[in-house]
Scaffold this motif. Sequence first.
Motif, mmCIF file in Angstrom:
data_model
loop_
_atom_site.group_PDB
_atom_site.id
_atom_site.type_symbol
_atom_site.label_atom_id
_atom_site.label_comp_id
_atom_site.label_asym_id
_atom_site.label_seq_id
_atom_site.Cartn_x
_atom_site.Cartn_y
_atom_site.Cartn_z
ATOM 1 N N LEU A 107 38.818 40.705 35.086
ATOM 2 C CA LEU A 107 39.474 41.863 35.768
ATOM 3 C C LEU A 107 39.870 41.362 36.934
ATOM 4 C CD1 LEU A 107 40.408 43.973 35.345
ATOM 5 C CD2 LEU A 107 38.370 45.496 35.896
ATOM 6 N N VAL A 108 38.892 41.308 37.549
ATOM 7 C CA VAL A 108 39.005 40.658 38.944
ATOM 8 C C VAL A 108 40.024 39.120 38.831
ATOM 9 C CG1 VAL A 108 37.931 39.453 40.895
ATOM 10 C CG2 VAL A 108 36.567 41.410 39.590
ATOM 11 N N GLN A 109 39.834 38.221 38.410
ATOM 12 C CA GLN A 109 40.742 37.316 38.465
ATOM 13 C C GLN A 109 42.393 37.807 38.233
ATOM 14 O OE1 GLN A 109 39.706 34.576 35.333
ATOM 15 N NE2 GLN A 109 37.983 33.634 36.481
ATOM 16 N N LEU A 110 42.730 38.485 37.066
ATOM 17 C CA LEU A 110 43.667 39.146 37.055
ATOM 18 C C LEU A 110 44.470 40.082 38.379
ATOM 19 C CD1 LEU A 110 45.598 39.854 35.210
ATOM 20 C CD2 LEU A 110 44.070 42.027 33.870
ATOM 21 N N GLN A 111 42.715 41.122 38.706
ATOM 22 C CA GLN A 111 43.600 41.813 40.131
ATOM 23 C C GLN A 111 43.662 41.002 41.593
ATOM 24 O OE1 GLN A 111 40.180 44.064 40.553
ATOM 25 N NE2 GLN A 111 40.482 45.449 39.999
ATOM 26 N N THR A 112 43.134 40.008 41.225
ATOM 27 C CA THR A 112 43.932 38.030 41.609
ATOM 28 C C THR A 112 45.045 37.893 41.889
ATOM 29 O OG1 THR A 112 41.447 38.222 42.206
ATOM 30 C CG2 THR A 112 42.752 36.739 43.603
ATOM 31 N N LYS A 113 45.423 37.605 40.869
ATOM 32 C CA LYS A 113 46.460 37.433 40.069
ATOM 33 C C LYS A 113 47.720 37.977 40.562
ATOM 34 C CE LYS A 113 45.448 33.572 37.431
ATOM 35 N NZ LYS A 113 44.497 33.895 35.924
ATOM 36 N N ALA A 114 47.768 39.585 40.808
ATOM 37 C CA ALA A 114 48.039 40.409 40.766
ATOM 38 C C ALA A 114 48.689 40.905 42.000
ATOM 39 C CB ALA A 114 47.798 42.016 40.029
ATOM 40 N N CYS A 115 47.436 40.859 43.119
ATOM 41 C CA CYS A 115 48.152 40.267 44.955
ATOM 42 C C CYS A 115 48.741 39.286 44.690
ATOM 43 C CB CYS A 115 46.412 41.118 44.952
ATOM 44 S SG CYS A 115 46.456 41.262 46.910
ATOM 45 N N LYS A 116 48.313 38.388 44.163
ATOM 46 C CA LYS A 116 49.499 37.794 44.555
ATOM 47 C C LYS A 116 50.630 37.858 44.153
ATOM 48 C CE LYS A 116 44.896 33.800 44.954
ATOM 49 N NZ LYS A 116 44.841 33.056 44.220
ATOM 50 N N ALA A 117 51.244 37.906 42.915
ATOM 51 C CA ALA A 117 52.270 37.960 42.584
ATOM 52 C C ALA A 117 52.886 39.487 43.864
ATOM 53 C CB ALA A 117 52.664 38.142 41.266
ATOM 54 N N SER A 118 52.974 40.428 43.633
ATOM 55 C CA SER A 118 53.180 41.394 44.383
ATOM 56 C C SER A 118 53.158 40.943 46.179
ATOM 57 C CB SER A 118 52.013 42.871 44.455
ATOM 58 O OG SER A 118 50.873 42.259 45.702
ATOM 59 N N GLN A 119 52.283 39.805 46.678
ATOM 60 C CA GLN A 119 53.121 39.550 47.899
ATOM 61 C C GLN A 119 53.745 39.058 47.656
ATOM 62 O OE1 GLN A 119 48.990 37.770 49.355
ATOM 63 N NE2 GLN A 119 48.234 39.281 49.692
ATOM 64 N N LEU A 120 53.757 37.366 46.769
ATOM 65 C CA LEU A 120 55.299 36.847 46.470
ATOM 66 C C LEU A 120 56.466 37.460 46.589
ATOM 67 C CD1 LEU A 120 56.078 33.667 46.742
ATOM 68 C CD2 LEU A 120 55.815 34.668 43.942
ATOM 69 N N ALA A 160 57.034 40.502 47.330
ATOM 70 C CA ALA A 160 57.372 41.269 48.587
ATOM 71 C C ALA A 160 57.839 40.637 50.366
ATOM 72 C CB ALA A 160 55.717 42.065 49.601
ATOM 73 N N LYS A 161 57.840 39.657 49.662
ATOM 74 C CA LYS A 161 58.044 38.117 50.910
ATOM 75 C C LYS A 161 59.237 37.780 50.453
ATOM 76 C CE LYS A 161 56.298 34.214 52.790
ATOM 77 N NZ LYS A 161 55.701 33.069 52.535
ATOM 78 N N HIS A 162 59.851 37.461 49.625
ATOM 79 C CA HIS A 162 61.241 36.912 49.192
ATOM 80 C C HIS A 162 61.798 38.173 48.255
ATOM 81 C CE1 HIS A 162 59.305 32.967 49.620
ATOM 82 N NE2 HIS A 162 58.473 33.319 48.513
ATOM 83 N N ALA A 163 61.866 39.412 48.239
ATOM 84 C CA ALA A 163 62.746 40.367 47.261
ATOM 85 C C ALA A 163 63.822 40.096 48.457
ATOM 86 C CB ALA A 163 61.397 41.018 47.020
ATOM 87 N N ASN A 164 63.685 40.838 49.604
ATOM 88 C CA ASN A 164 64.833 41.180 50.757
ATOM 89 C C ASN A 164 65.430 39.626 51.117
ATOM 90 O OD1 ASN A 164 65.877 42.536 52.436
ATOM 91 N ND2 ASN A 164 64.436 42.016 54.227
ATOM 92 N N SER A 165 64.813 38.839 51.049
ATOM 93 C CA SER A 165 65.856 37.498 50.580
ATOM 94 C C SER A 165 66.746 36.599 49.017
ATOM 95 C CB SER A 165 65.331 36.186 50.991
ATOM 96 O OG SER A 165 64.361 35.879 50.238
#
Length: 122
Positions: free
Chosen positions: A5-18, A20-25
Amino acid sequence: MASKLVQLQTKACKASQLVAKHANSYYKELLEENKQYIQDPPTIQKCDLLAKQLFATRLASIPGRYEAFWKELGYIKNLWKNRQELKVEDAGIAALFGLECYAWFCGGEIVGRGFTFTGYYV
């Protein structure tokens, strides 16, 4: 279980950061590539007009589709009439098409039931 569950949360957090970073461009690039399709000014009246144009265009295409349907049906009737001359390839294609239609029907039934399988006890 907790470590997964912790690994899944970490991966989801990284994906959401990615995202958020590239969605606007990505959004700006997508708008730039498709600017010839964007109506200016984007008003409700313009959207209504486009919806009416789409509906009328679809209505206008019905006679052509109707004619194509009857032509295709005539082709199938002719094939059935001359089924002794039918090649194995044509029969295979027809069988695959029938199988695909059946698979789509079964898939639609499963989706319609909310992705539940009834009659099977697993």
